[in-house]
Design an enzyme around this catalytic site. Structure first.
Site, mmCIF file in Angstrom:
data_model
loop_
_atom_site.group_PDB
_atom_site.id
_atom_site.type_symbol
_atom_site.label_atom_id
_atom_site.label_comp_id
_atom_site.label_asym_id
_atom_site.label_seq_id
_atom_site.Cartn_x
_atom_site.Cartn_y
_atom_site.Cartn_z
ATOM 1 N N LYS A 65 0.841 -1.207 0.000
ATOM 2 C CA LYS A 65 0.000 0.000 0.000
ATOM 3 C C LYS A 65 0.874 1.254 0.000
ATOM 4 O O LYS A 65 0.712 2.137 -0.839
ATOM 5 C CB LYS A 65 -0.931 0.027 1.233
ATOM 6 C CG LYS A 65 -1.843 -1.183 1.354
ATOM 7 C CD LYS A 65 -2.766 -1.072 2.546
ATOM 8 C CE LYS A 65 -2.063 -1.100 3.881
ATOM 9 N NZ LYS A 65 -1.504 -2.420 4.253
ATOM 10 N N ARG A 109 12.105 -1.323 11.021
ATOM 11 C CA ARG A 109 10.851 -0.891 11.663
ATOM 12 C C ARG A 109 10.511 -1.854 12.787
ATOM 13 O O ARG A 109 10.500 -3.065 12.558
ATOM 14 C CB ARG A 109 9.738 -0.845 10.608
ATOM 15 C CG ARG A 109 9.060 0.508 10.545
ATOM 16 C CD ARG A 109 8.082 0.563 9.437
ATOM 17 N NE ARG A 109 6.842 -0.155 9.740
ATOM 18 C CZ ARG A 109 5.783 -0.130 8.969
ATOM 19 N NH1 ARG A 109 5.803 0.567 7.859
ATOM 20 N NH2 ARG A 109 4.694 -0.792 9.300
ATOM 21 N N ARG A 130 -9.364 0.873 8.277
ATOM 22 C CA ARG A 130 -8.912 -0.473 8.638
ATOM 23 C C ARG A 130 -9.969 -1.212 9.453
ATOM 24 O O ARG A 130 -9.772 -2.377 9.789
ATOM 25 C CB ARG A 130 -7.632 -0.362 9.455
ATOM 26 C CG ARG A 130 -6.367 -0.773 8.691
ATOM 27 C CD ARG A 130 -5.211 -0.646 9.645
ATOM 28 N NE ARG A 130 -4.014 -1.321 9.237
ATOM 29 C CZ ARG A 130 -3.032 -0.761 8.536
ATOM 30 N NH1 ARG A 130 -3.161 0.461 8.080
ATOM 31 N NH2 ARG A 130 -1.937 -1.436 8.282
ATOM 32 N N ARG A 147 11.969 -6.119 4.894
ATOM 33 C CA ARG A 147 11.974 -4.701 5.281
ATOM 34 C C ARG A 147 12.590 -4.527 6.668
ATOM 35 O O ARG A 147 13.247 -3.530 6.931
ATOM 36 C CB ARG A 147 10.549 -4.126 5.242
ATOM 37 C CG ARG A 147 10.520 -2.630 5.519
ATOM 38 C CD ARG A 147 9.179 -2.002 5.237
ATOM 39 N NE ARG A 147 8.151 -2.450 6.165
ATOM 40 C CZ ARG A 147 6.869 -2.102 6.087
ATOM 41 N NH1 ARG A 147 6.480 -1.303 5.106
ATOM 42 N NH2 ARG A 147 5.998 -2.547 6.954
ATOM 43 N N ARG A 187 -0.293 -8.992 13.260
ATOM 44 C CA ARG A 187 -0.843 -7.972 12.343
ATOM 45 C C ARG A 187 -1.730 -8.624 11.289
ATOM 46 O O ARG A 187 -2.766 -8.072 10.911
ATOM 47 C CB ARG A 187 0.303 -7.196 11.685
ATOM 48 C CG ARG A 187 0.892 -6.160 12.641
ATOM 49 C CD ARG A 187 2.303 -5.780 12.256
ATOM 50 N NE ARG A 187 2.399 -5.053 11.009
ATOM 51 C CZ ARG A 187 3.546 -4.859 10.360
ATOM 52 N NH1 ARG A 187 4.665 -5.337 10.838
ATOM 53 N NH2 ARG A 187 3.556 -4.166 9.239
HETATM 54 P P1 B4P Z 1 4.623 -1.482 2.107
HETATM 55 O O1 B4P Z 1 4.157 -0.832 0.878
HETATM 56 O O2 B4P Z 1 5.422 -0.633 3.036
HETATM 57 O O3 B4P Z 1 3.497 -2.187 2.947
HETATM 58 P P2 B4P Z 1 2.183 -1.598 3.630
HETATM 59 O O4 B4P Z 1 1.085 -2.419 3.043
HETATM 60 O O5 B4P Z 1 2.054 -0.120 3.474
HETATM 61 O O6 B4P Z 1 2.523 -1.923 5.172
HETATM 62 P P3 B4P Z 1 1.770 -1.842 6.580
HETATM 63 O O7 B4P Z 1 0.331 -2.229 6.439
HETATM 64 O O8 B4P Z 1 2.596 -2.682 7.492
HETATM 65 O O9 B4P Z 1 1.929 -0.397 7.110
HETATM 66 P P4 B4P Z 1 1.064 0.731 7.830
HETATM 67 O O10 B4P Z 1 2.035 1.825 7.954
HETATM 68 O O11 B4P Z 1 -0.193 1.017 7.087
HETATM 69 O O12 B4P Z 1 5.483 -2.751 1.657
HETATM 70 C C1 B4P Z 1 6.148 -3.609 2.561
HETATM 71 C C2 B4P Z 1 7.497 -4.032 1.988
HETATM 72 O O13 B4P Z 1 7.317 -4.777 0.785
HETATM 73 C C3 B4P Z 1 8.404 -2.881 1.644
HETATM 74 O O14 B4P Z 1 9.706 -3.184 2.066
HETATM 75 C C4 B4P Z 1 8.337 -2.790 0.112
HETATM 76 O O15 B4P Z 1 9.535 -2.325 -0.472
HETATM 77 C C5 B4P Z 1 8.056 -4.217 -0.297
HETATM 78 N N1 B4P Z 1 7.186 -4.317 -1.487
HETATM 79 C C6 B4P Z 1 6.054 -3.607 -1.710
HETATM 80 N N2 B4P Z 1 5.504 -3.976 -2.901
HETATM 81 C C7 B4P Z 1 6.299 -4.976 -3.406
HETATM 82 C C8 B4P Z 1 6.246 -5.767 -4.605
HETATM 83 N N3 B4P Z 1 5.265 -5.615 -5.520
HETATM 84 N N4 B4P Z 1 7.211 -6.700 -4.807
HETATM 85 C C9 B4P Z 1 8.201 -6.854 -3.892
HETATM 86 N N5 B4P Z 1 8.324 -6.130 -2.753
HETATM 87 C C10 B4P Z 1 7.380 -5.196 -2.507
HETATM 88 O O16 B4P Z 1 0.628 0.181 9.290
HETATM 89 C C11 B4P Z 1 1.497 0.030 10.385
HETATM 90 C C12 B4P Z 1 0.739 -0.048 11.728
HETATM 91 O O17 B4P Z 1 0.108 1.255 12.019
HETATM 92 C C13 B4P Z 1 -0.447 -1.029 11.829
HETATM 93 O O18 B4P Z 1 -0.022 -2.345 12.159
HETATM 94 C C14 B4P Z 1 -1.312 -0.380 12.951
HETATM 95 O O19 B4P Z 1 -0.842 -0.676 14.243
HETATM 96 C C15 B4P Z 1 -1.151 1.118 12.719
HETATM 97 N N6 B4P Z 1 -2.234 1.690 11.874
HETATM 98 C C16 B4P Z 1 -2.077 2.244 10.643
HETATM 99 N N7 B4P Z 1 -3.257 2.663 10.134
HETATM 100 C C17 B4P Z 1 -4.210 2.366 11.079
HETATM 101 C C18 B4P Z 1 -5.629 2.529 11.144
HETATM 102 N N8 B4P Z 1 -6.315 3.082 10.115
HETATM 103 N N9 B4P Z 1 -6.300 2.090 12.241
HETATM 104 C C19 B4P Z 1 -5.628 1.525 13.281
HETATM 105 N N10 B4P Z 1 -4.275 1.334 13.284
HETATM 106 C C20 B4P Z 1 -3.566 1.745 12.200
#
Ligand code: B4P
Length: 192
Positions: free
Chosen positions: A14, A134, A89, A128, A146
């Site tokens: 995302k 992180r 979420r 990552r 998670r």
């Molecule tokens: P990302 O792109 O960073 O993954 P994400 O889905 O954004 O991560 P996440 O859900 O953990 O994060 P968030 O900050 O929202 O990709 C992950 C890795 O994969 C990276 O290293 C990237 O380079 C690699 N990658 C991506 N695409 C790829 C591909 N196509 N091929 C190969 N590699 C690839 O959430 C973090 C925490 O914040 C949650 O657990 C929660 O505690 C809190 N939080 C956030 N929003 C919330 C909400 N609305 N309500 C309640 N809690 C919330």
């Protein structure tokens, strides 16, 4: 005004896609994860509260997140629209967003659901952890928590949008390489 939502499990890409999409289409990137991490970094009362929850792999309370989003939307002027990354979420967050948009006489143009098997997400988050350190990626048990939180609380949001916003709901093959995922997403946004 465009309103686009990126929804999917942790590690589905995302954040990665959101950066490129917001740049290309001049949308305001709204990542609740990034906002929360900034609060943690600044050691604000909210950040201190959120850190413990995030480090356990749980979701921060709806009340905190919804207020954060309201402030963010109110403070943002002159934009083509918003790209919601990691929000909503929970179904309560989705309903709150619906209310906010209704008040502004706006709707949701696209919900992009990032789909792939779980093992891919786990591999990416572990990678990552090595690269970025992180704290919520470092422990496999936290990553699994998670994913459990995702299936319990966020998967119903996918079902909510599938049912209530059927025409705006799109499934993205998030298992592909980053460039290919981005191309597929652009094809959808270009048609909006
Ligand atoms: P990302 O792109 O960073 O993954 P994400 O889905 O954004 O991560 P996440 O859900 O953990 O994060 P968030 O900050 O929202 O990709 C992950 C890795 O994969 C990276 O290293 C990237 O380079 C690699 N990658 C991506 N695409 C790829 C591909 N196509 N091929 C190969 N590699 C690839 O959430 C973090 C925490 O914040 C949650 O657990 C929660 O505690 C809190 N939080 C956030 N929003 C919330 C909400 N609305 N309500 C309640 N809690 C919330």
């Amino acid at each position: 005004m465009l309103n686009i939502i990126l929804i999917g499990p942790p590690g589905s890409g995302k954040g990665t896609q959101a950066q490129q999409i917001s740049q290309k289409y001049h949308l305001k990137h709204l990542s609740t994860g990034d906002i929360l991490r900034q609060e943690v970094k600044n050691q604000t009362p909210l950040g201190l509260q959120a850190k413990a929850i995030m480090d356990r792999g749980q979701l921060v309370s709806d009340e905190i997140v919804i207020n954060m989003i309201k402030n963010f939307i109110e403070e943002t002027k002159n934009t083509n629209g918003f790209l919601y990354d990691g929000f909503p979420r929970t179904v309560a967050q989705a309903e709150a967003l619906h209310k906010m948009l209704m008040q502004k006489k706006q709707g949701i143009n696209a919900v992009l659901f990032m789909n792939a098997p779980d093992y891919i997400f786990i591999e990416r988050l572990q990678k990552r952890a090595e690269l970025e350190g992180r704290s919520d990626d470092a422990d496999i048990q936290v990553i699994k928590k998670r994913l459990t939180e995702y299936y319990e609380k966020t998967f119903p949001v996918k079902e909510y949008y599938e049912k209530h916003h059927t025409k705006a709901f799109y499934v993205i093959n998030a298992a592909q390489e980053i460039k290919k995922v981005f191309e597929d997403i652009c094809k959808i946004i270009d048609r909006l």
